[in-house]
Write an enzyme that holds these catalytic residues in place. Structure first.
Site, PDB file in Angstrom:
ATOM      1  N   ARG A 147      48.918   0.873  49.352  1.00  0.00           N
ATOM      2  CA  ARG A 147      47.623   1.068  48.956  1.00  0.00           C
ATOM      3  C   ARG A 147      46.741   2.306  49.906  1.00  0.00           C
ATOM      4  O   ARG A 147      47.249   2.439  51.168  1.00  0.00           O
ATOM      5  CB  ARG A 147      46.744  -0.230  49.444  1.00  0.00           C
ATOM      6  CG  ARG A 147      46.623  -1.144  48.488  1.00  0.00           C
ATOM      7  CD  ARG A 147      46.326  -0.919  47.063  1.00  0.00           C
ATOM      8  NE  ARG A 147      46.453  -2.091  46.130  1.00  0.00           N
ATOM      9  CZ  ARG A 147      47.477  -2.040  45.214  1.00  0.00           C
ATOM     10  NH1 ARG A 147      48.408  -1.239  45.258  1.00  0.00           N
ATOM     11  NH2 ARG A 147      47.674  -3.273  44.555  1.00  0.00           N
TER      12      ARG A 147
ATOM     13  N   HIS B  17      49.140   7.022  41.649  1.00  0.00           N
ATOM     14  CA  HIS B  17      49.397   5.366  41.390  1.00  0.00           C
ATOM     15  C   HIS B  17      50.535   5.006  40.488  1.00  0.00           C
ATOM     16  O   HIS B  17      49.992   4.151  39.438  1.00  0.00           O
ATOM     17  CB  HIS B  17      48.152   4.688  41.354  1.00  0.00           C
ATOM     18  CG  HIS B  17      48.101   3.156  41.675  1.00  0.00           C
ATOM     19  ND1 HIS B  17      46.961   2.818  42.292  1.00  0.00           N
ATOM     20  CD2 HIS B  17      49.281   2.339  41.666  1.00  0.00           C
ATOM     21  CE1 HIS B  17      47.430   1.291  42.596  1.00  0.00           C
ATOM     22  NE2 HIS B  17      48.829   1.164  42.162  1.00  0.00           N
TER      23      HIS B  17
HETATM   24  P1  NAP Z   1      54.903  -9.313  49.560  1.00  0.00           P
HETATM   25  O1  NAP Z   1      56.023  -9.742  48.905  1.00  0.00           O
HETATM   26  O2  NAP Z   1      53.808 -10.074  49.759  1.00  0.00           O
HETATM   27  O3  NAP Z   1      55.184  -8.539  50.992  1.00  0.00           O
HETATM   28  C1  NAP Z   1      54.353  -7.966  51.917  1.00  0.00           C
HETATM   29  C2  NAP Z   1      55.273  -7.811  53.170  1.00  0.00           C
HETATM   30  O4  NAP Z   1      54.384  -7.061  54.057  1.00  0.00           O
HETATM   31  C3  NAP Z   1      55.839  -9.038  54.083  1.00  0.00           C
HETATM   32  O5  NAP Z   1      57.019  -8.513  54.535  1.00  0.00           O
HETATM   33  C4  NAP Z   1      54.853  -9.327  55.157  1.00  0.00           C
HETATM   34  O6  NAP Z   1      55.645  -9.891  56.265  1.00  0.00           O
HETATM   35  C5  NAP Z   1      54.556  -7.775  55.300  1.00  0.00           C
HETATM   36  N1  NAP Z   1      53.300  -7.780  56.129  1.00  0.00           N
HETATM   37  C6  NAP Z   1      52.110  -8.347  55.558  1.00  0.00           C
HETATM   38  N2  NAP Z   1      51.186  -8.258  56.431  1.00  0.00           N
HETATM   39  C7  NAP Z   1      51.659  -7.644  57.586  1.00  0.00           C
HETATM   40  C8  NAP Z   1      51.186  -7.234  58.878  1.00  0.00           C
HETATM   41  N3  NAP Z   1      49.955  -7.588  59.373  1.00  0.00           N
HETATM   42  N4  NAP Z   1      52.025  -6.804  59.722  1.00  0.00           N
HETATM   43  C9  NAP Z   1      53.327  -6.713  59.462  1.00  0.00           C
HETATM   44  N5  NAP Z   1      53.997  -6.975  58.232  1.00  0.00           N
HETATM   45  C10 NAP Z   1      53.098  -7.521  57.353  1.00  0.00           C
HETATM   46  O7  NAP Z   1      54.547  -8.063  48.773  1.00  0.00           O
HETATM   47  P2  NAP Z   1      55.237  -7.051  47.780  1.00  0.00           P
HETATM   48  O8  NAP Z   1      55.323  -7.607  46.292  1.00  0.00           O
HETATM   49  O9  NAP Z   1      56.312  -6.505  48.246  1.00  0.00           O
HETATM   50  O10 NAP Z   1      53.935  -5.919  47.576  1.00  0.00           O
HETATM   51  C11 NAP Z   1      53.646  -4.982  48.394  1.00  0.00           C
HETATM   52  C12 NAP Z   1      52.472  -3.989  48.276  1.00  0.00           C
HETATM   53  O11 NAP Z   1      52.884  -3.040  47.386  1.00  0.00           O
HETATM   54  C13 NAP Z   1      51.242  -4.668  47.283  1.00  0.00           C
HETATM   55  O12 NAP Z   1      50.447  -5.572  48.263  1.00  0.00           O
HETATM   56  C14 NAP Z   1      50.474  -3.507  46.667  1.00  0.00           C
HETATM   57  O13 NAP Z   1      49.660  -3.229  47.492  1.00  0.00           O
HETATM   58  C15 NAP Z   1      51.889  -2.457  46.583  1.00  0.00           C
HETATM   59  N6  NAP Z   1      52.266  -2.033  45.423  1.00  0.00           N
HETATM   60  C16 NAP Z   1      51.938  -0.881  44.979  1.00  0.00           C
HETATM   61  C17 NAP Z   1      52.319  -0.399  43.789  1.00  0.00           C
HETATM   62  C18 NAP Z   1      52.239   0.844  43.418  1.00  0.00           C
HETATM   63  O14 NAP Z   1      52.406   1.433  42.159  1.00  0.00           O
HETATM   64  N7  NAP Z   1      52.020   1.855  44.217  1.00  0.00           N
HETATM   65  C19 NAP Z   1      52.905  -1.150  42.990  1.00  0.00           C
HETATM   66  C20 NAP Z   1      53.070  -2.586  43.239  1.00  0.00           C
HETATM   67  C21 NAP Z   1      52.955  -3.044  44.453  1.00  0.00           C
HETATM   68  P3  NAP Z   1      56.256 -11.409  56.325  1.00  0.00           P
HETATM   69  O15 NAP Z   1      57.509 -11.069  55.340  1.00  0.00           O
HETATM   70  O16 NAP Z   1      56.611 -11.392  57.749  1.00  0.00           O
HETATM   71  O17 NAP Z   1      55.513 -12.261  55.658  1.00  0.00           O
HETATM   72  C1  GLV Z   2      50.076  -1.916  41.817  1.00  0.00           C
HETATM   73  O1  GLV Z   2      49.588  -1.091  42.522  1.00  0.00           O
HETATM   74  C2  GLV Z   2      50.408  -3.424  42.045  1.00  0.00           C
HETATM   75  O2  GLV Z   2      49.707  -3.818  42.906  1.00  0.00           O
HETATM   76  O3  GLV Z   2      51.178  -3.811  41.317  1.00  0.00           O
END
Ligand code: NAP
Ligand code: GLV
Length: 311
Positions: free
Chosen positions: A226, A274
């Protein structure tokens, strides 16, 4: 029983069709007017940036399902109804796209493509030495669904991997750093930093001047999470001083990124709109419908957000 679909996405028709295909016994309502007119009938809300306060006015709501993996667009609603589960999107098609985007950009930075693009613009022929992949340390911030897939995509190249997470745990693919006290050592060992964190109160602004100063001189930064994770002015200052050699950014605090924003024109910043991992109606509707069915049968849904953690 009605399912509300609320999003500014342009393919509303495709979404309604995909949800109706997956949930043929349900009625799909679209938009805020339908939400207000049929508030009492709505069981599930499928949303992207819902208008603040709207979800609190749906008395029968059983779950809020995000159209994206990130849920910051919902968590930021001060009127979010308490006790209604919020579920992020876990969709293999989304995960696959992010793994591709991260692998592509880590390789681009590893192979100095931002510099060769700059040289090409000047018709300037000069080859630079690079370390072998086994000497280029990649650090992934966030080892959730997307971080793990990115790590798996990078593994075959042999980059030494590390991840920064909230909760320490064993990890066979690299070194784990956990919590605020480990952030400095994690950044100090990372030549290419990839941000795949959720945007929460704890992670907002995490890539700031202090963080850039902790990275090795000439490190590269990749943000696929983000815009709020990066302090853009600090990044530009770090790029201009040479502390950070190049950056790739997919996400911004204001989207679309305004035409006047200096990030568009910085010679060592690559901007993508994005587009790292785009939610596809067909696969996402399948994942969302599976969670709705789980909720109805009292089975645990996949991707339920822990309210205190905000992810
Ligand atoms: P997720 O499965 O919830 O994983 C989040 C990870 O971040 C976990 O490993 C968590 O640690 C870590 N984390 C959270 N808070 C933290 C902190 N304060 N300090 C250190 N580590 C922390 O999320 P995801 O599905 O992988 O998605 C991640 C993000 O990608 C989304 O929230 C979204 O913003 C972004 N995204 C972007 C796009 C794009 O097109 N650009 C698309 C999809 C998603 P733990 O494992 O210890 O809980
Ligand atoms: C895209 O940014 C997502 O959160 O899936």
């Amino acid at each position: 029983v009605a399912i509300l679909f609320l999003s500014d996405a342009d393919a509303t028709g495709a979404w309604a069709a995909a949800l109706e295909r997956e949930l043929p016994d349900d009625e799909v309502l679209i938009g805020t007017d339908a939400a207000r007119a049929r508030a009492a009938d709505i069981d599930f809300a499928v949303v992207w940036y819902p208008p603040p306060g709207l979800l609190a006015r749906l008395p029968s709501l059983k779950a809020i399902l995000s159209l994206g993996a990130g849920v910051d667009h919902v968590v930021l609603d001060p009127g979010l109804p308490a006790g209604v589960p919020l579920v992020r999107l876990v969709d293999p098609a989304l995960t696959e796209q992010m793994a591709e985007w991260v692998a592509m950009n880590v390789l681009r930075h590893h192979r100095l493509m931002p510099f060769y693009a700059e040289q090409q613009a000047r018709a300037y022929w000069k080859r630079h030495d690079i370390p072998r992949a086994r000497e280029r340390r990649v650090g992934i911030m966030g080892l959730g669904v997307l971080g793990q897939a990115a790590a798996a995509a990078l593994r075959p190249f042999g980059f030494p991997l590390a991840a920064w997470v909230r909760h320490p745990r064993p990890w066979t693919d690299g070194e784990i750093f956990a919590g605020p006290e480990d952030l400095g050592p994690f950044l100090a060992r990372s030549d290419i930093v990839v941000c795949l964190l959720p945007l929460t109160a704890e992670t907002r602004g995490v890539l700031n001047a202090r963080a850039f100063a902790r990275m090795p001189r000439g490190a590269a930064a990749i943000n696929g999470a983000r815009g709020g994770h990066v302090v853009a002015a600090d990044l530009i200052a770090a790029l201009d001083s040479g502390q950070i050699s190049a950056a790739t950014l997919d996400v911004f605090t204001t989207e679309p990124l305004p035409a006047s924003d200096p990030l568009w024109r910085h010679p060592r910043v690559t901007v993508t709109p994005h587009a790292a991992a785009v939610t596809l109606a067909e696969t996402a509707a399948r994942a969302i419908a599976a969670n709705i069915r789980r909720c109805r049968t009292g089975t645990a849904m996949v991707g339920v957000v822990e309210p205190t953690r905000q992810y």
